[in-house]
Design an enzyme around this catalytic site. Structure first.
Site, PDB file in Angstrom:
ATOM      1  N   SER A   1       0.858  -1.193   0.000  1.00 28.72           N
ATOM      2  CA  SER A   1       0.000   0.000   0.000  1.00 28.72           C
ATOM      3  C   SER A   1       0.886   1.231   0.000  1.00 28.72           C
ATOM      4  O   SER A   1       2.001   1.197   0.530  1.00 28.72           O
ATOM      5  CB  SER A   1      -0.879   0.006   1.250  1.00 28.72           C
ATOM      6  OG  SER A   1      -1.497   1.267   1.402  1.00 28.72           O
TER       7      SER A   1
ATOM      8  N   TYR B   1      -2.115  -0.506  10.320  1.00 24.51           N
ATOM      9  CA  TYR B   1      -2.163  -0.895   8.909  1.00 24.51           C
ATOM     10  C   TYR B   1      -0.913  -0.396   8.192  1.00 24.51           C
ATOM     11  O   TYR B   1      -0.221  -1.166   7.512  1.00 24.51           O
ATOM     12  CB  TYR B   1      -3.425  -0.302   8.280  1.00 24.51           C
ATOM     13  CG  TYR B   1      -3.596  -0.611   6.808  1.00 24.51           C
ATOM     14  CD1 TYR B   1      -4.025  -1.862   6.389  1.00 24.51           C
ATOM     15  CD2 TYR B   1      -3.334   0.355   5.836  1.00 24.51           C
ATOM     16  CE1 TYR B   1      -4.191  -2.151   5.044  1.00 24.51           C
ATOM     17  CE2 TYR B   1      -3.491   0.071   4.490  1.00 24.51           C
ATOM     18  CZ  TYR B   1      -3.926  -1.178   4.096  1.00 24.51           C
ATOM     19  OH  TYR B   1      -4.082  -1.459   2.766  1.00 24.51           O
TER      20      TYR B   1
END
Ligand SMILES: [Zn+2]
Length: 731
Positions: free
Chosen positions: A599, A612
């Site tokens: 990501s 995350y």
């Protein structure tokens, strides 16, 4: 013509439905008949056999009624054939070709004159039908009856390959069915059948030595019922002699139990795939039906395997013979099996080269690959190999048929294979070579196996579709089995499960299987990979798109459990998958690749998402570590998306609404999730340099680039697919 009525059949029941057939036009009735015949492997093999009808139609050039031969064209399978798979030819012009043929001084079986006739068929085309006529066209045309079926039924091939085939034919059928010695299909065989019809007006068909059955009638339903009855008659006759494995000389090697067979195969297949795939990769199909297990464990298996298959359709796929390994089944002695396979492969390649050298003619095409496509292992079964899943499946199916042929022929008589020179003249026939050359180029990821984790939704689903489109076979794996299976089914619905056959121009089916996998559990990963190996023989590419997003609670606190989950799935999950795939890659010794979805958050810290973000930063570094660890065999890269909202299970309605609220965008709780996602996606798009919304397709495209050879020299890298976010630029 009169059809004998027999007592109700026990082996082959009629599937003909008058209500269906009577609603069809004559060509559709031919298609209907063909589909019925093609739906039973005992009647004809996949892609094999053909059917025809001679119909009266109006010629658009003259307005007159003419006789048109509708005959299954080159390529296509009877089971799935449609109108467009049939060639339509002027029957009168086809018959007139006999005068052209007479004009050649040097004519006869396998002469250049005979081959020249094949190119003439297209000149007889009726109504500009583009379907190329098959080399069996004269067989259908020269038989003076309206409907003709040519099948490759196991029971009739058994008679056709028995060394007293002509006597058996007479005993089973009397005058009704005649015998014609083996002859390569073509113009001469058509003339031979024409002669049979002239000399034996009472005959309804012919057993073609070493090949199969051809029969005729003047009514289409009658022709269908006749075909069934003739096959049935042979099957019933042969059944009285059936003694199962005793016919094959009795038991030599016992069958391993199912668990042990699986244990052998999951360790053996990747190794074997590597041995066979040094020049071009292969995909496997394992066949373990009772008749196959009986055969591979029988005393006579080695000797019968050495004789090879007979029906030309069979041996074009199974090669002149299979590789039989005389291994005493022992789940703990795989080394012995491998060393016997190594010796066997070397011997096979030598034998194949010797066969080519001794049979080749001055103008023969160059030798093709000398590896076996069928490998027989006592206790375990049969492994078919091909350039696609469908090809290997058809190859396995054909040898299963060949086993039945050998066993039944041996029961009643002695099985005879086609003489080597005859087999060679089919395998290296200029017309076969031309067929191979006409085949479309292989797709970029053909012969490759992809394992996609997280394939049940979003990016993973699109990756599965993208790789499949490029020719890869894939396992769509997900924690949610229903979702994985729906991805697989959706793809199969779109591309079909139709069976492709090498050398016929039928495109291979794009196979995909749905599997459950929990990437936080090593045993679950191993089990899923074993299923992939059993389905395809090995594994080339692993793509991990599974991940979870955890955010802080209302007080800005991330619960310990959420923190752990984030790292367990987003980091450890990919590591475990890589570590388990390594076993397969190492055994194969073939180049592969791994792509991990990370990501842009890995380099862009944001309030509230640090569990995350931290896990994705670790995933980025895992890419680099794995690139070093798995080199030189496997390239490892990462794709870093930003805010792929569309179709993403990581953006449930709650999260979307929370984000919309955060950015001061309006929303209504009653609006659909997709609508809200689109609004958020549009907002994110405006924050990028390209002002474009990021879709799962965009990510799938980047994964494809890494998996393919387009970025074949790149490893250890991350590509952002984020629309352009300056703060996420890697530096
Ligand atoms: Zn045939």
């Amino acid at each position: 013509m009169e059809t004998q009525t027999q007592s109700p059949s026990t082996f082959f029941d009629s599937q003909w439905d008058d209500e269906v057939a009577d609603g069809l036009d004559p060509v559709e009735r031919l298609v209907y008949r063909s589909n019925l015949l093609g739906s039973d492997w005992r009647i004809t093999n996949t892609g094999g056999g053909n059917t025809s009808s001679k119909l009266h139609q109006t010629d658009s050039l003259t307005g007159e009624s003419v006789e048109v031969l509708w005959v299954k064209g080159s390529g296509g399978d009877l089971r799935t054939a449609k109108n467009e798979n049939f060639a339509s030819l002027y029957q009168e012009k086809l018959i007139a070709l006999q005068n052209v043929y007479e004009g050649f001084d040097d004519r006869g079986p396998k002469t250049p004159a005979e081959d020249t006739m094949v190119s003439m068929y297209a000149h007889t085309t009726f109504n500009l039908n583009p379907r190329p006529p098959s080399i069996d066209t004269p067989l259908h045309s020269f038989i003076p009856h309206a409907h003709v079926d040519h099948m490759h039924p196991v029971s009739c091939i058994a008679i056709a390959t028995a060394d007293n085939g002509p006597e058996l034919t007479r005993e089973i059928y009397g005058d009704e069915i005649q015998w014609v010695d083996w002859q390569r299909p073509g113009f001469e065989l058509g003339l031979a059948l024409q002669e049979v019809c002239q000399n034996h007006p009472e005959a309804h068909g012919v057993i073609l030595g070493g090949h199969g059955l051809i029969n005729w009638a003047d009514d289409d339903k009658e022709c269908y019922l006749l075909t069934l009855r003739l096959i049935d008659q042979a099957a019933r006759y042969l059944d009285q002699f059936d003694e199962g494995q005793k016919t094959l000389g009795g038991l030599r090697h016992p069958v391993l139990d199912e668990q042990s067979r699986k244990s052998v195969l999951v360790r053996l297949l990747p190794w074997l795939r590597g041995r066979l795939g040094q020049k071009a990769r292969m995909i496997a199909t394992v066949e373990m039906s009772d008749n196959v297990l009986d055969f591979v464990g029988a005393n006579n298996a080695a000797q019968l395997a050495e004789l090879g298959t007979s029906c030309p359709d069979h041996f074009l796929r199974t090669k002149i013979k299979p590789l039989y390994v005389d291994w005493s089944p022992d789940v703990d002695n795989l080394d012995d099996l491998k060393s016997r396979l190594d010796d066997g492969l070397a011997q096979y390649r030598n034998d194949y080269a010797a066969y080519y050298e001794s049979c080749k003619r001055a103008d023969s095409p160059a030798m093709r690959g000398g590896d076996p496509t069928v490998i027989l292992i006592p206790g375990v079964g049969l492994i078919g190999w091909g350039k696609s899943k469908s090809e290997s499946r058809v190859t396995a199916e054909f040898f299963k048929c060949a086993i039945e042929v050998m066993r039944t022929a041996e029961a009643v008589s002695t099985y005879t294979a086609l003489p080597r020179q005859e087999a060679f003249d089919i395998e290296y026939w200029a017309l076969e070579e031309a067929k191979l050359r006409r085949m479309p180029a292989e797709k970029e990821l053909a012969r490759q196996v992809a394992f996609v984790v997280g394939a049940g939704s979003g990016i993973g689903r699109l990756v599965t579709q993208r790789l499949n489109k490029e020719g890869a076979v894939s396992a769509a794996a997900d924690l949610n089995l229903d979702a994985a299976e729906s991805t697989a089914q959706e793809l199969l619905d779109r591309v079909g499960t139709g069976i492709g056959v090498a050398g016929t121009g039928i495109s291979g089916c794009a196979d995909v299987v749905g599997l459950m996998v929990d990437i936080t559990n090593r045993a679950s990963i191993r089990s899923a990979m074993e299923d992939v190996v059993l389905a395809y023989g090995g594994l080339d590419h692993v793509i991990v798109t599974a991940g979870i997003y955890v955010s802080s609670d209302a007080d800005g606190i991330i619960p310990d459990k959420s923190w752990e989950d984030s790292f367990r799935v987003n980091v450890t999950g990919s590591w475990l998958v890589a570590d388990e795939a390594r076993r397969v890659w190492d055994a194969q010794g073939l180049e592969g690749s791994m792509v991990i979805t990370t990501s842009v958050n890995a380099v862009v810290p944001k309030a509230g998402s640090f569990a995350y973000d931290g896990s994705k930063a670790a995933a980025n570094h895992l890419v680099r570590e794995l690139a070093i660890d798995l080199a030189p065999l496997v390239r490892v890269n990462g794709v870093a998306p930003a805010t792929v909202v569309e179709g993403s299970s990581m953006f449930p309605k709650d999260r979307v609404m929370a984000s919309l609220a955060k950015y001061g965008l309006s929303y209504d709780e009653d609006e659909s999730t997709e609508l809200l996602r689109r609004r958020l996606s549009e907002f994110y798009a405006q924050r990028t340099l390209t002002k474009k919304a990021i879709t799962p397709q965009d990510q799938a495209e980047a994964v494809f680039l890494f998996v393919s050879q387009r970025l074949g020299k790149t490893t250890g890298q991350i590509i952002n697919v984020d629309g352009g976010l300056p703060e996420a630029f890697l530096r």
